[in-house]
Design a protein around this motif. Sequence first.
Motif, PDB file in Angstrom:
ATOM      1  N   ARG A 206      51.496  41.290  44.486  1.00  0.00           N
ATOM      2  CA  ARG A 206      51.042  42.680  44.553  1.00  0.00           C
ATOM      3  C   ARG A 206      51.343  43.434  43.264  1.00  0.00           C
ATOM      4  O   ARG A 206      50.606  44.353  42.893  1.00  0.00           O
ATOM      5  N   ALA A 207      52.428  43.073  42.566  1.00  0.00           N
ATOM      6  CA  ALA A 207      52.750  43.755  41.311  1.00  0.00           C
ATOM      7  C   ALA A 207      51.670  43.506  40.268  1.00  0.00           C
ATOM      8  O   ALA A 207      51.268  44.424  39.534  1.00  0.00           O
ATOM      9  N   GLU A 208      51.170  42.286  40.193  1.00  0.00           N
ATOM     10  CA  GLU A 208      50.096  41.974  39.243  1.00  0.00           C
ATOM     11  C   GLU A 208      48.806  42.694  39.620  1.00  0.00           C
ATOM     12  O   GLU A 208      48.080  43.195  38.743  1.00  0.00           O
ATOM     13  N   LEU A 209      48.501  42.737  40.908  1.00  0.00           N
ATOM     14  CA  LEU A 209      47.305  43.457  41.355  1.00  0.00           C
ATOM     15  C   LEU A 209      47.432  44.949  41.067  1.00  0.00           C
ATOM     16  O   LEU A 209      46.457  45.599  40.674  1.00  0.00           O
ATOM     17  N   LEU A 210      48.628  45.493  41.252  1.00  0.00           N
ATOM     18  CA  LEU A 210      48.843  46.917  40.970  1.00  0.00           C
ATOM     19  C   LEU A 210      48.627  47.213  39.496  1.00  0.00           C
ATOM     20  O   LEU A 210      47.993  48.214  39.146  1.00  0.00           O
ATOM     21  N   GLU A 211      49.112  46.352  38.629  1.00  0.00           N
ATOM     22  CA  GLU A 211      48.929  46.543  37.191  1.00  0.00           C
ATOM     23  C   GLU A 211      47.453  46.463  36.811  1.00  0.00           C
ATOM     24  O   GLU A 211      46.965  47.246  35.987  1.00  0.00           O
ATOM     25  N   ALA A 212      46.726  45.517  37.417  1.00  0.00           N
ATOM     26  CA  ALA A 212      45.298  45.393  37.118  1.00  0.00           C
ATOM     27  C   ALA A 212      44.517  46.601  37.611  1.00  0.00           C
ATOM     28  O   ALA A 212      43.585  47.070  36.952  1.00  0.00           O
ATOM     29  N   ALA A 213      44.897  47.132  38.782  1.00  0.00           N
ATOM     30  CA  ALA A 213      44.194  48.291  39.327  1.00  0.00           C
ATOM     31  C   ALA A 213      44.423  49.531  38.480  1.00  0.00           C
ATOM     32  O   ALA A 213      43.551  50.397  38.382  1.00  0.00           O
ATOM     33  N   ARG A 214      45.590  49.649  37.862  1.00  0.00           N
ATOM     34  CA  ARG A 214      45.880  50.813  37.032  1.00  0.00           C
ATOM     35  C   ARG A 214      44.990  50.890  35.798  1.00  0.00           C
ATOM     36  O   ARG A 214      44.827  51.954  35.219  1.00  0.00           O
ATOM     37  N   GLU A 215      44.423  49.745  35.380  1.00  0.00           N
ATOM     38  CA  GLU A 215      43.546  49.736  34.219  1.00  0.00           C
ATOM     39  C   GLU A 215      42.150  50.270  34.537  1.00  0.00           C
ATOM     40  O   GLU A 215      41.366  50.539  33.630  1.00  0.00           O
ATOM     41  N   GLN A 216      41.831  50.411  35.826  1.00  0.00           N
ATOM     42  CA  GLN A 216      40.493  50.841  36.230  1.00  0.00           C
ATOM     43  C   GLN A 216      40.525  52.318  36.632  1.00  0.00           C
ATOM     44  O   GLN A 216      41.343  52.727  37.456  1.00  0.00           O
ATOM     45  N   GLU A 217      39.630  53.087  36.038  1.00  0.00           N
ATOM     46  CA  GLU A 217      39.598  54.521  36.310  1.00  0.00           C
ATOM     47  C   GLU A 217      39.200  54.828  37.753  1.00  0.00           C
ATOM     48  O   GLU A 217      39.658  55.804  38.335  1.00  0.00           O
ATOM     49  N   GLY A 218      38.350  53.989  38.332  1.00  0.00           N
ATOM     50  CA  GLY A 218      37.842  54.289  39.665  1.00  0.00           C
ATOM     51  C   GLY A 218      38.641  53.664  40.793  1.00  0.00           C
ATOM     52  O   GLY A 218      38.207  53.731  41.940  1.00  0.00           O
ATOM     53  N   ALA A 219      39.779  53.035  40.481  1.00  0.00           N
ATOM     54  CA  ALA A 219      40.567  52.368  41.513  1.00  0.00           C
ATOM     55  C   ALA A 219      41.941  53.023  41.637  1.00  0.00           C
ATOM     56  O   ALA A 219      42.568  53.371  40.644  1.00  0.00           O
TER      57      ALA A 219
END
Length: 361
Positions: free
Chosen positions: A72-85
Amino acid sequence: MSDRPWWRDPRLVVAKRDVLSLSREKTIVLALLIQLFVAGFSSFLVVGLTSLYDPSSVATQDVEMAVTGDARAELLEAAREQEGARAIVFEDPDRARQAFQDRRVDAVLVGQYVSAPDGGGRTIDVIATAPEGSIRSTLVVVEVRRVLNALERQERVERGRSLDEPPAPLPRQIGASPYFGFTYTVLIPLLLFLPPFISGSVAVDVVTEEIERGTLELLRVAPVSLLDIVDGKALGMVVLAPLQALLWVLLLSTNGIAVANLGTLLVFVTAVALLVVTFGVVLGLATKRRRPAQLLYSVLTLVVFGAAVLLPEHPATTVAKLAVDSSTLLTYGHVVATVAVAAGAYAVARRYVGAVDPEGL
């Protein structure tokens, strides 16, 4: 030599007669009105059409995702890079799924570390859950895909440090606007090619209907030859295409869509119109019946236009390059070649018409 004024030339009279008769063709009028609507309201339509052409271009306005699992930590980091997520962390996967069922989140991403198939380490396995049955579902799926792409990129970068040899470089991300690409590669070629194809279809009708109704014989009562009649019918249909194209371009410009090289584009459209109208006229004279002539025209036109991919440059690409002012020598060569082929085809068609026995029609 005749002393009548040029505007009384029988070919011009026939052309004017056929153009004015188009107002009674409901199908043609409807097609023109649809094109007029598309060109006149292109700035509004392009947004909706682009969403079908490229759903990732549509802003999703903060899709809320529940991220859970060991990764989940990796998914959270990836989601932070997306403006719409916007990611919400859940320790328990069951609670994340319950939040999805209660519609408190739009999607669920469960990331787990699993052993690699070759036994050489661990990989991240992500199970994504998204809603179905609505337009919103498409937007959610698009945003989930963005997050997963970001996760893949960050894992490549991090794991690349432990490799003996550097991995293949990732493709460079391009920030081009999908609206720009759709407008110049789809919308403008569509609006500029439809008028010639419609003109060719009308040319088939005006020739075959004259033959089927017996009115061609009435036209020949006047001091005009069959060649004059065919010239007039072809002239009326060919002139209509660039006039429509000019109107569409002007309407596009009022919507803020600039089109470069307008003169060259109109020459190209005129040449294509001459080519398809010539084909339509010859087909009408050869078959003498509307239905088989229209069927052959439609099928063969689609086949030829599809086979144009074998050319060094597709006609739609030529239009797009000219419109966006990125034309090359090949582009202008394609325009010149089209004009030459159209002129040659019409010259051959006139010889064919001159050899046709009017009494046999």
